[in-house]
Design a protein around this motif. Structure first.
Motif, PDB file in Angstrom:
ATOM      1  N   PHE A 142     -10.576   2.757   5.055  1.00  0.00           N
ATOM      2  CA  PHE A 142     -11.981   2.562   5.394  1.00  0.00           C
ATOM      3  C   PHE A 142     -12.517   1.271   4.781  1.00  0.00           C
ATOM      4  O   PHE A 142     -13.225   0.501   5.439  1.00  0.00           O
ATOM      5  CB  PHE A 142     -12.810   3.759   4.918  1.00  0.00           C
ATOM      6  CG  PHE A 142     -14.279   3.631   5.223  1.00  0.00           C
ATOM      7  CD1 PHE A 142     -14.733   3.531   6.525  1.00  0.00           C
ATOM      8  CD2 PHE A 142     -15.207   3.599   4.193  1.00  0.00           C
ATOM      9  CE1 PHE A 142     -16.088   3.400   6.808  1.00  0.00           C
ATOM     10  CE2 PHE A 142     -16.563   3.471   4.465  1.00  0.00           C
ATOM     11  CZ  PHE A 142     -16.997   3.373   5.775  1.00  0.00           C
ATOM     12  N   LEU A 143     -12.165   1.008   3.539  1.00  0.00           N
ATOM     13  CA  LEU A 143     -12.602  -0.237   2.894  1.00  0.00           C
ATOM     14  C   LEU A 143     -12.059  -1.454   3.641  1.00  0.00           C
ATOM     15  O   LEU A 143     -12.791  -2.419   3.885  1.00  0.00           O
ATOM     16  CB  LEU A 143     -12.144  -0.262   1.438  1.00  0.00           C
ATOM     17  CG  LEU A 143     -12.893   0.658   0.471  1.00  0.00           C
ATOM     18  CD1 LEU A 143     -12.235   0.638  -0.900  1.00  0.00           C
ATOM     19  CD2 LEU A 143     -14.357   0.272   0.360  1.00  0.00           C
ATOM     20  N   LEU A 144     -10.796  -1.402   4.025  1.00  0.00           N
ATOM     21  CA  LEU A 144     -10.204  -2.511   4.772  1.00  0.00           C
ATOM     22  C   LEU A 144     -10.917  -2.708   6.106  1.00  0.00           C
ATOM     23  O   LEU A 144     -11.100  -3.833   6.571  1.00  0.00           O
ATOM     24  CB  LEU A 144      -8.705  -2.263   4.983  1.00  0.00           C
ATOM     25  CG  LEU A 144      -7.844  -2.298   3.711  1.00  0.00           C
ATOM     26  CD1 LEU A 144      -6.417  -1.869   4.017  1.00  0.00           C
ATOM     27  CD2 LEU A 144      -7.854  -3.686   3.082  1.00  0.00           C
ATOM     28  N   HIS A 145     -11.342  -1.605   6.707  1.00  0.00           N
ATOM     29  CA  HIS A 145     -12.110  -1.678   7.958  1.00  0.00           C
ATOM     30  C   HIS A 145     -13.465  -2.352   7.712  1.00  0.00           C
ATOM     31  O   HIS A 145     -13.901  -3.202   8.498  1.00  0.00           O
ATOM     32  CB  HIS A 145     -12.304  -0.268   8.518  1.00  0.00           C
ATOM     33  CG  HIS A 145     -13.187  -0.191   9.723  1.00  0.00           C
ATOM     34  ND1 HIS A 145     -12.812  -0.708  10.948  1.00  0.00           N
ATOM     35  CD2 HIS A 145     -14.434   0.315   9.899  1.00  0.00           C
ATOM     36  CE1 HIS A 145     -13.788  -0.518  11.825  1.00  0.00           C
ATOM     37  NE2 HIS A 145     -14.786   0.103  11.211  1.00  0.00           N
ATOM     38  N   LEU A 146     -14.122  -1.996   6.622  1.00  0.00           N
ATOM     39  CA  LEU A 146     -15.430  -2.574   6.312  1.00  0.00           C
ATOM     40  C   LEU A 146     -15.352  -4.078   6.067  1.00  0.00           C
ATOM     41  O   LEU A 146     -16.278  -4.819   6.408  1.00  0.00           O
ATOM     42  CB  LEU A 146     -16.032  -1.901   5.075  1.00  0.00           C
ATOM     43  CG  LEU A 146     -16.536  -0.469   5.226  1.00  0.00           C
ATOM     44  CD1 LEU A 146     -17.067   0.029   3.891  1.00  0.00           C
ATOM     45  CD2 LEU A 146     -17.618  -0.378   6.292  1.00  0.00           C
ATOM     46  N   PHE A 147     -14.259  -4.528   5.479  1.00  0.00           N
ATOM     47  CA  PHE A 147     -14.136  -5.944   5.165  1.00  0.00           C
ATOM     48  C   PHE A 147     -14.171  -6.820   6.418  1.00  0.00           C
ATOM     49  O   PHE A 147     -14.494  -8.005   6.340  1.00  0.00           O
ATOM     50  CB  PHE A 147     -12.860  -6.212   4.355  1.00  0.00           C
ATOM     51  CG  PHE A 147     -12.862  -5.566   2.990  1.00  0.00           C
ATOM     52  CD1 PHE A 147     -14.052  -5.293   2.329  1.00  0.00           C
ATOM     53  CD2 PHE A 147     -11.667  -5.222   2.364  1.00  0.00           C
ATOM     54  CE1 PHE A 147     -14.065  -4.698   1.064  1.00  0.00           C
ATOM     55  CE2 PHE A 147     -11.657  -4.635   1.109  1.00  0.00           C
ATOM     56  CZ  PHE A 147     -12.861  -4.373   0.458  1.00  0.00           C
TER      57      PHE A 147
END
Length: 267
Positions: free
Chosen positions: A123-128
């Motif tokens: 999810f964090l990688l998606h947000l970036f």
């Protein structure tokens, strides 16, 4: 509003990674740290039955919540306390386009949430991907993941996710949260982390896929010396010309050096 009856009657869905934060003292501490302001656009991931939402919503004109559990979504939709305050999006948070959401809301968004452990990293990688539309992020995550996100070189926690995260954001751990403050009780401790996207990017990479590839290559072989793990991409002379001791291992190189290596591939 007492949500205990809803937690008691709700059938926990393990595949959604549900662990509801139920301690009001901790919730109040989190709200204080977030410090919501009236005109800000706050987006909460996985609000559950609104334990955090009910406090945050007092301070803002409206807020957006993203919830995948249909039972919880229906609860929120039919709760008069939330009726006028919430923009409820039913769906998978990892599939939301946050740049489009920010454009729709008319400004950068502040993201908050108690994230399921099983999707936190992806999810964090998606947000970036949408980082330029994000003001900041406050997330409750597994303690071990937070330690990796904030880790510095020369530590066992320092790895690929440390570099990728710190490329985009400054990071700060805020408070530790014990397992017994959740329902159901998880097997691990949690922490609140603060992520603030860089205003002036300290590391410039021409092609982020190069940074991703190099960090994956080195940290998948973290016991190897850099001269060996990167031998397919660089010769020893190239590494030494950058001032890199080729006897070092993956965890010994700082983010700046990884970014310089990524850019060297573009020459």
């Amino acid at each position: 509003m007492d949500h205990s009856i809803f937690y008691k009657n709700h059938k926990i869905k393990k595949y959604f990674g549900q662990h509801f934060l139920i301690d009001n003292t901790t919730i109040n501490s989190i709200v204080s740290i977030i410090n919501p302001q009236f005109d800000q656009k706050i987006v909460e991931i996985g609000p559950g039955f609104g334990a955090l939402t009910k406090y945050i919503s007092k301070y803002v004109s409206s807020m957006t919540v993203i919830e995948i559990d249909e039972e919880i979504t229906n609860y929120l939709l039919n709760n008069p306390f939330f009726y006028k305050k919430l923009n409820i999006i039913k769906g998978n948070a990892i599939k939301i386009n946050y740049s489009n959401l920010a454009k729709k809301l008319g400004q950068k968004i502040r993201l908050i949430g108690n994230l399921p452990y099983n999707i936190s990293t992806s999810f964090l990688l998606h947000l970036f991907q949408d980082i330029s539309y994000i003001e900041d992020m406050h997330f409750v995550l597994q303690k071990e993941l937070v330690k990796r996100l904030i880790a510095s070189p020369n530590s066992k926690d320092y790895g690929r996710i440390s570099i990728i995260t710190q490329y985009f954001c400054s990071t700060q751990s805020m408070i530790e949260i014990s397992p017994e403050l959740f329902k159901p009780i998880p097997k691990v401790s949690s922490m609140l982390i603060y992520l603030k996207p860089h205003i002036n990017q300290p590391y410039m990479v021409k092609n982020l896929s190069n940074l991703s590839m190099i960090t994956r290559l080195t940290f998948s072989q973290r016991r190897k010396k850099i001269r060996n793990s990167l031998s397919k991409l660089f010769n020893i002379q190239q590494l030494e010309n950058m001032g890199i001791n080729t006897n070092l291992r993956a965890e010994n190189l700082n983010i700046k050096l990884y970014c310089q290596l990524a850019n060297l591939l573009e020459l």
